[in-house]
Design a protein around this motif. Sequence first.
Motif, PDB file in Angstrom:
ATOM      1  N   TYR A 160       0.843  -1.195  -0.103  1.00 17.98           N
ATOM      2  CA  TYR A 160       0.041  -0.052   0.074  1.00 17.98           C
ATOM      3  C   TYR A 160       0.906   1.369   0.273  1.00 17.98           C
ATOM      4  O   TYR A 160       1.777   1.492   0.800  1.00 17.98           O
ATOM      5  N   LEU A 186      -2.767   6.088  -1.424  1.00 17.06           N
ATOM      6  CA  LEU A 186      -2.782   6.302  -3.252  1.00 17.06           C
ATOM      7  C   LEU A 186      -2.803   5.236  -3.970  1.00 17.06           C
ATOM      8  O   LEU A 186      -3.689   5.004  -5.075  1.00 17.06           O
ATOM      9  N   LYS A 187      -2.337   4.029  -3.600  1.00 18.80           N
ATOM     10  CA  LYS A 187      -2.406   2.880  -4.221  1.00 18.80           C
ATOM     11  C   LYS A 187      -2.173   1.601  -3.652  1.00 18.80           C
ATOM     12  O   LYS A 187      -1.514   1.554  -2.557  1.00 18.80           O
ATOM     13  N   THR A 203       5.674  10.466   1.256  1.00 21.32           N
ATOM     14  CA  THR A 203       4.873   9.152   0.873  1.00 21.32           C
ATOM     15  C   THR A 203       5.728   8.012   1.154  1.00 21.32           C
ATOM     16  O   THR A 203       7.055   7.946   1.255  1.00 21.32           O
ATOM     17  N   GLU A 224       5.604   3.381   1.572  1.00 19.58           N
ATOM     18  CA  GLU A 224       5.028   2.135   0.959  1.00 19.58           C
ATOM     19  C   GLU A 224       4.906   1.300   2.345  1.00 19.58           C
ATOM     20  O   GLU A 224       6.182   0.990   2.783  1.00 19.58           O
ATOM     21  N   GLU A 251       0.440   8.653   1.394  1.00 19.10           N
ATOM     22  CA  GLU A 251       0.844  10.042   1.372  1.00 19.10           C
ATOM     23  C   GLU A 251       0.523  10.549   2.694  1.00 19.10           C
ATOM     24  O   GLU A 251      -0.865  10.707   2.997  1.00 19.10           O
ATOM     25  N   LYS A 306      -3.425   9.555   3.204  1.00 21.80           N
ATOM     26  CA  LYS A 306      -4.333   9.426   1.916  1.00 21.80           C
ATOM     27  C   LYS A 306      -3.609   8.151   1.172  1.00 21.80           C
ATOM     28  O   LYS A 306      -2.358   8.082   1.194  1.00 21.80           O
TER      29      LYS A 306
END
Length: 86
Positions: free
Chosen positions: A4, A81-82, A45, A47, A7, A79
């Motif tokens: 995941y 993001l992906k 950001t 992960e 941000e 947030k």
Amino acid sequence: MKKYIFEALITLKNGILDPQGLATQKVLKRMKYPIDNVRFGKLITFEIQAKDNVEAEKLANEITYNSLINPVLENYELKLLKEIEA
């Protein structure tokens, strides 16, 4: 496990002096821009790996609150993001 990407937008709390913002505002006013209340922040950001988005969000909040901000001076917005299949 999935990956995941989050941000974190980190800003100073209201009432906390922002010298960088004030200096930038002064320069812009001297340049005749109609500007007020310039505030600086940080965008980070990162992960993480987790089994699902609920765990990922819990971890992301924990990481941000405990390691990336000063909770006395700063607020944050997190947030997702992906989401990436591993």
